[in-house]
Scaffold this active site. Structure first.
Site, PDB file in Angstrom:
ATOM      1  N   LYS A  40      72.248 -42.438  40.976  1.00 50.49           N
ATOM      2  CA  LYS A  40      72.083 -42.510  39.524  1.00 50.49           C
ATOM      3  C   LYS A  40      72.571 -43.842  38.958  1.00 50.49           C
ATOM      4  O   LYS A  40      73.269 -44.613  39.609  1.00 50.49           O
ATOM      5  CB  LYS A  40      72.811 -41.341  38.857  1.00 50.49           C
ATOM      6  CG  LYS A  40      72.078 -40.014  39.021  1.00 50.49           C
ATOM      7  CD  LYS A  40      72.703 -38.904  38.202  1.00 50.49           C
ATOM      8  CE  LYS A  40      71.852 -37.637  38.260  1.00 50.49           C
ATOM      9  NZ  LYS A  40      72.446 -36.514  37.493  1.00 50.49           N
ATOM     10  N   ARG A  63      74.157 -32.215  45.298  1.00 51.94           N
ATOM     11  CA  ARG A  63      72.706 -32.333  45.178  1.00 51.94           C
ATOM     12  C   ARG A  63      72.358 -33.796  45.459  1.00 51.94           C
ATOM     13  O   ARG A  63      72.762 -34.682  44.701  1.00 51.94           O
ATOM     14  CB  ARG A  63      72.257 -31.913  43.781  1.00 51.94           C
ATOM     15  CG  ARG A  63      70.747 -31.945  43.556  1.00 51.94           C
ATOM     16  CD  ARG A  63      70.404 -31.451  42.155  1.00 51.94           C
ATOM     17  NE  ARG A  63      68.977 -31.482  41.910  1.00 51.94           N
ATOM     18  CZ  ARG A  63      68.304 -32.523  41.438  1.00 51.94           C
ATOM     19  NH1 ARG A  63      68.939 -33.662  41.160  1.00 51.94           N
ATOM     20  NH2 ARG A  63      66.995 -32.449  41.232  1.00 51.94           N
TER      21      ARG A  63
END
Length: 274
Positions: free
Chosen positions: A221, A255
Site C-alpha cells: 500500500k 491479507r
C-alpha cells in the site's frame, strides 16, 4: 480464537495468511494481471502451495479513482471465478471482498466461505442481516464515507479511540444480526493519512480489547511506497517488515499479495516464541 468456515473450525491461535486474487482490471497493484481461467488457476495454485489459508477475491476495486460497477457486473465477474477455483480446489476457503449484500449472498451460495466488507455494513444496510442468515464469518473494516470520499475524511479527535468506538457500534449491530464470527480490519489506507496509518500500526494491540481476531491488510500500500518514495512493485520488503510487526502486535490474519514472504515471517516469529 476460532472461526467456522463451511462447518470446519479454523483455529487462529496460529496466525493465518489470506492471499489476494483480484478479478478487476484496475486494482492498484495487480489489476488486470489475471484475465483467463488458466491465469486465475495458476495464481491460486501458487498461493495455496506457498501456504495460503484463505484466498480473497475482489471484483470491485476500492481505490479512490475506481469506476462504478453495478451489482450485476460484480456478480458476473465473481461467480465464474468462484466456480472455477472450487472445482479445481474443492477444499479452498474463499473470502469475497464486497460491500453489497446481494453479491455476498450469491457468492456464498456459489461456495464462498467468508465475507470481507470494507464498509462494515454502512454502504448496504442489508449486508449484516444477510451475513447473519448465511452464517459465515464476517470481516468488518473501518472506513469513513466511501472509496471516492474517504481521503477527505481523515480528521479524528483521537484516532484509536474513534476507531474503537466505530467497532463497538458495528460489533453490537452484527451481534443483533446473529453474526457469530467477526473479524476486525482497522482499514489501513482507508480514510487515514500516512502518519495515521503508522500510528494505527504502533497501537494495534489496543484493539485486543474486543477479544476478536484482527486482520491486517497493508500489502504494497501507499503507506509503504510513498514513505519510501518508491512504487507498489518495489514495496515487498516494506510489506514484510510491517507484516512482521503486525504479527508481533497480535494480528491473526495477514491479507497479502505475496504469500510466501508472509508465511516466512510467521514461521520465523514462531521460533522466537519457543
Amino acid at each position: 480464537m476460532t472461526i467456522n468456515c463451511k462447518g470446519e473450525i479454523i483455529d487462529l491461535s496460529s496466525p493465518k495468511i489470506m492471499g489476494i486474487l483480484n478479478v478487476t482490471p484496475n486494482s492498484f497493484f495487480d489489476g488486470g494481471k489475471y484475465k483467463t481461467d488458466s491465469a486465475f488457476l495458476k495464481q491460486a495454485e501458487k498461493m495455496i502451495k506457498e501456504g495460503a489459508d484463505f484466498i480473497d477475491i475482489g471484483a470491485y476495486s476500492s481505490k479512490p479513482s475506481a469506476d462504478y460497477l453495478s451489482e450485476y457486473e460484480e456478480i458476473s465477474r465473481l461467480i465464474p471465478v468462484i466456480d472455477l477455483l472450487l472445482r479445481e480446489f474443492p477444499k479452498l476457503y474463499l473470502s469475497i471482498d464486497t460491500f453489497r449484500a446481494k453479491v455476498a449472498k450469491e457468492s456464498v451460495v456459489a461456495g464462498a466461505a467468508i465475507i470481507n466488507d470494507i464498509a462494515a455494513g454502512f454502504l448496504d444496510e442489508q449486508m449484516m442481516k444477510v451475513v447473519g442468515e448465511l452464517r459465515v464469518p464476517y470481516i468488518m473494516m473501518h472506513m469513513r464515507g466511501n472509496p471516492q470520499t474517504m481521503q477527505s475524511l481523515t480528521s479524528y479527535e483521537d484516532l484509536v479511540k474513534d476507531i474503537r468506538s466505530y467497532f463497538a457500534e458495528r460489533i453490537a449491530k452484527a451481534r443483533e444480526c446473529k453474526i457469530n464470527d467477526i473479524i476486525l480490519d482497522p482499514g489501513f489506507g482507508f480514510a487515514k493519512t500516512l502518519p495515521q496509518n503508522y500510528e494505527l500500526m504502533a497501537k494495534l494491540e489496543l484493539f485486543d480489547v474486543f477479544e476478536l481476531p484482527i486482520l491486517v491488510g497493508i500489502s504494497r500500500k501507499s503507506m509503504i511506497y510513498k514513505l519510501l518514495e518508491s512504487s507498489p512493485s518495489e514495496a515487498l520488503n516494506g510489506t514484510t517488515v510491517l507484516n512482521t510487526i503486525a504479527l508481533q502486535k497480535g494480528a491473526k490474519i495477514l491479507r497479502v499479495h505475496d504469500v510466501k514472504e508472509a508465511v516466512e515471517s510467521r514461521e520465523i516469529l514462531k521460533q522466537l516464541a519457543i
